[in-house]
Design an enzyme around this catalytic site. Structure first.
Site, PDB file in Angstrom:
ATOM      1  N   LYS A  56      20.805  48.494  32.337  1.00  0.00           N
ATOM      2  CA  LYS A  56      19.623  47.489  31.994  1.00  0.00           C
ATOM      3  C   LYS A  56      18.756  47.368  33.270  1.00  0.00           C
ATOM      4  O   LYS A  56      17.410  47.201  32.969  1.00  0.00           O
ATOM      5  CB  LYS A  56      20.288  46.285  31.597  1.00  0.00           C
ATOM      6  CG  LYS A  56      21.249  45.396  32.462  1.00  0.00           C
ATOM      7  CD  LYS A  56      21.708  44.004  31.752  1.00  0.00           C
ATOM      8  CE  LYS A  56      22.754  43.465  32.534  1.00  0.00           C
ATOM      9  NZ  LYS A  56      22.725  43.375  33.908  1.00  0.00           N
TER      10      LYS A  56
ATOM     11  N   ARG B 236      23.128  34.418  32.182  1.00  0.00           N
ATOM     12  CA  ARG B 236      24.475  34.996  32.463  1.00  0.00           C
ATOM     13  C   ARG B 236      25.587  34.060  31.748  1.00  0.00           C
ATOM     14  O   ARG B 236      26.681  34.255  31.785  1.00  0.00           O
ATOM     15  CB  ARG B 236      25.013  35.039  33.681  1.00  0.00           C
ATOM     16  CG  ARG B 236      24.521  36.366  34.572  1.00  0.00           C
ATOM     17  CD  ARG B 236      25.100  37.564  33.928  1.00  0.00           C
ATOM     18  NE  ARG B 236      25.831  38.399  35.395  1.00  0.00           N
ATOM     19  CZ  ARG B 236      24.931  39.059  35.982  1.00  0.00           C
ATOM     20  NH1 ARG B 236      23.767  39.296  35.897  1.00  0.00           N
ATOM     21  NH2 ARG B 236      25.712  39.831  36.844  1.00  0.00           N
TER      22      ARG B 236
ATOM     23  N   ARG C  15      29.812  54.349  41.790  1.00  0.00           N
ATOM     24  CA  ARG C  15      28.580  54.398  42.392  1.00  0.00           C
ATOM     25  C   ARG C  15      28.598  54.484  43.898  1.00  0.00           C
ATOM     26  O   ARG C  15      29.327  53.798  44.524  1.00  0.00           O
ATOM     27  CB  ARG C  15      28.049  53.260  41.961  1.00  0.00           C
ATOM     28  CG  ARG C  15      26.625  52.948  42.013  1.00  0.00           C
ATOM     29  CD  ARG C  15      26.020  51.929  40.913  1.00  0.00           C
ATOM     30  NE  ARG C  15      26.449  50.470  41.260  1.00  0.00           N
ATOM     31  CZ  ARG C  15      25.916  49.732  40.379  1.00  0.00           C
ATOM     32  NH1 ARG C  15      25.305  49.821  39.636  1.00  0.00           N
ATOM     33  NH2 ARG C  15      26.211  48.269  40.735  1.00  0.00           N
TER      34      ARG C  15
ATOM     35  N   ARG D  79      28.867  49.551  47.353  1.00  0.00           N
ATOM     36  CA  ARG D  79      28.847  48.029  47.228  1.00  0.00           C
ATOM     37  C   ARG D  79      29.796  47.314  47.191  1.00  0.00           C
ATOM     38  O   ARG D  79      30.983  47.892  46.592  1.00  0.00           O
ATOM     39  CB  ARG D  79      27.955  47.735  46.220  1.00  0.00           C
ATOM     40  CG  ARG D  79      26.354  47.426  46.184  1.00  0.00           C
ATOM     41  CD  ARG D  79      25.667  47.332  44.960  1.00  0.00           C
ATOM     42  NE  ARG D  79      26.058  46.181  44.041  1.00  0.00           N
ATOM     43  CZ  ARG D  79      25.533  45.586  43.061  1.00  0.00           C
ATOM     44  NH1 ARG D  79      24.284  46.493  42.483  1.00  0.00           N
ATOM     45  NH2 ARG D  79      26.029  44.971  42.181  1.00  0.00           N
TER      46      ARG D  79
ATOM     47  N   ARG E 124      34.015  41.275  37.532  1.00  0.00           N
ATOM     48  CA  ARG E 124      32.710  41.010  36.928  1.00  0.00           C
ATOM     49  C   ARG E 124      32.873  41.370  35.200  1.00  0.00           C
ATOM     50  O   ARG E 124      32.187  40.941  34.721  1.00  0.00           O
ATOM     51  CB  ARG E 124      31.947  41.971  37.607  1.00  0.00           C
ATOM     52  CG  ARG E 124      31.766  41.583  39.029  1.00  0.00           C
ATOM     53  CD  ARG E 124      30.847  42.803  39.855  1.00  0.00           C
ATOM     54  NE  ARG E 124      29.545  43.249  39.358  1.00  0.00           N
ATOM     55  CZ  ARG E 124      29.067  44.352  39.701  1.00  0.00           C
ATOM     56  NH1 ARG E 124      29.615  45.371  40.395  1.00  0.00           N
ATOM     57  NH2 ARG E 124      27.836  44.478  39.452  1.00  0.00           N
TER      58      ARG E 124
HETATM   59  P1  AMP Z   1      24.236  42.149  39.193  1.00  0.00           P
HETATM   60  O1  AMP Z   1      23.531  42.963  40.148  1.00  0.00           O
HETATM   61  O2  AMP Z   1      23.127  41.760  37.899  1.00  0.00           O
HETATM   62  O3  AMP Z   1      25.442  42.514  38.442  1.00  0.00           O
HETATM   63  O4  AMP Z   1      24.487  41.107  40.060  1.00  0.00           O
HETATM   64  C1  AMP Z   1      25.368  40.797  41.032  1.00  0.00           C
HETATM   65  C2  AMP Z   1      26.009  39.404  41.272  1.00  0.00           C
HETATM   66  O5  AMP Z   1      24.941  38.474  41.743  1.00  0.00           O
HETATM   67  C3  AMP Z   1      26.758  39.060  40.284  1.00  0.00           C
HETATM   68  O6  AMP Z   1      28.179  39.390  40.118  1.00  0.00           O
HETATM   69  C4  AMP Z   1      26.651  37.323  40.274  1.00  0.00           C
HETATM   70  O7  AMP Z   1      27.532  37.108  41.477  1.00  0.00           O
HETATM   71  C5  AMP Z   1      25.231  37.103  40.935  1.00  0.00           C
HETATM   72  N1  AMP Z   1      24.229  37.027  39.831  1.00  0.00           N
HETATM   73  C6  AMP Z   1      23.514  37.622  39.358  1.00  0.00           C
HETATM   74  N2  AMP Z   1      22.918  37.043  38.172  1.00  0.00           N
HETATM   75  C7  AMP Z   1      23.555  35.838  38.234  1.00  0.00           C
HETATM   76  C8  AMP Z   1      23.236  34.808  37.305  1.00  0.00           C
HETATM   77  N3  AMP Z   1      22.178  34.846  36.345  1.00  0.00           N
HETATM   78  N4  AMP Z   1      24.112  33.535  37.509  1.00  0.00           N
HETATM   79  C9  AMP Z   1      24.663  33.655  38.359  1.00  0.00           C
HETATM   80  N5  AMP Z   1      25.250  34.602  39.240  1.00  0.00           N
HETATM   81  C10 AMP Z   1      24.282  35.712  39.155  1.00  0.00           C
END
Ligand code: AMP
Length: 210
Positions: free
Chosen positions: A15, A89, A123, A156, A167
């Site tokens: 996405k 989320r 990754r 990462r 996750r």
């Molecule tokens: P992502 O790269 O979108 O997978 O986000 C990485 C991390 O950022 C997630 O595992 C959460 O710890 C934090 N995060 C990202 N977006 C949100 C959100 N909308 N609400 C809370 N935590 C978030």
């Protein structure tokens, strides 16, 4: 017409790539909350940065208050089109956003969970060249080294297997209910994320009428 687009889907569903492509081609403002938090972790010291680091590195969600603060301060104006990748989320975030500025369409990038696990844990990133690899799906010529820059590839912290498990669990428990929430509002559009990037993108444009 102003479009306010949300991307839903497992971490690693693609996405982020799709929203970046859409944002670039149509000059629509796009915010990834994950990227915003990683930036805060890189630059920030102090309690807030520590709080973010602790959540992101353990694969759990940052608090709704702090997350919405970031979103509210980043969105240019509610009169413009925007794309949100990674927000909301959970249901509480979706309700907060609805009061602030309701989305006009929600794109679900649909993909098999088994593929996700390989995509995320495999990754690897070359920091300077910005090139991304995957040890299973798109490996570099020499293990651990970027083909272009020769630098050592990094993983990462939150792409390590046990954190990826966490996750995915957080997604199933907290984010997946949003599919029904937006379906009931009649604004959910589903695309198959298990196709080559360009095909996913062309389907995306079609469902959005772009
Ligand atoms: P992502 O790269 O979108 O997978 O986000 C990485 C991390 O950022 C997630 O595992 C959460 O710890 C934090 N995060 C990202 N977006 C949100 C959100 N909308 N609400 C809370 N935590 C978030």
């Amino acid at each position: 017409m102003n479009k306010k687009i949300i991307f839903l889907g497992y971490p690693g569903s693609g996405k982020g790539t799709q929203s970046a492509m859409l944002s670039k081609e149509f000059s629509i403002y796009s915010l990834s909350t994950g990227d915003a938090f990683r930036q805060m972790m890189k630059e920030g010291k102090g309690e807030v940065a520590d709080q973010v680091r602790n959540c992101v590195n353990n694969g759990i969600l940052v608090s709704d208050e702090l997350t919405f603060e970031v979103v509210k301060n980043s969105l240019p104006s509610i009169d413009n089109s925007w794309i949100l990748d990674g927000f909301p989320r959970n249901l509480n975030q979706a309700k907060i956003l609805n009061e602030f500025c309701p989305p006009t369409e929600v794109i679900l990038v649909d993909i098999d969970e088994k593929i996700i696990f390989q995509r995320l844990t495999g990754r690897r990133l070359a920091k300077s060249s910005g090139k991304m690899y995957n040890v299973f799906l798109n490996p570099p010529k020499t293990e651990g080294i970027c083909d272009e820059s020769g630098e050592t590839l990094i993983q990462r912290d939150d792409d390590k297997a046990e954190i990826v498990q966490k996750r995915l669990e957080v997604y199933r428990l907290e984010t997946e209910p949003l599919i029904k929430y937006y379906q009931d509002k009649g604004i959910l559009k589903k695309i198959n994320g298990d196709l080559p990037i360009d095909e996913v993108y062309s389907n995306l444009r079609e469902v959005l009428g772009f």
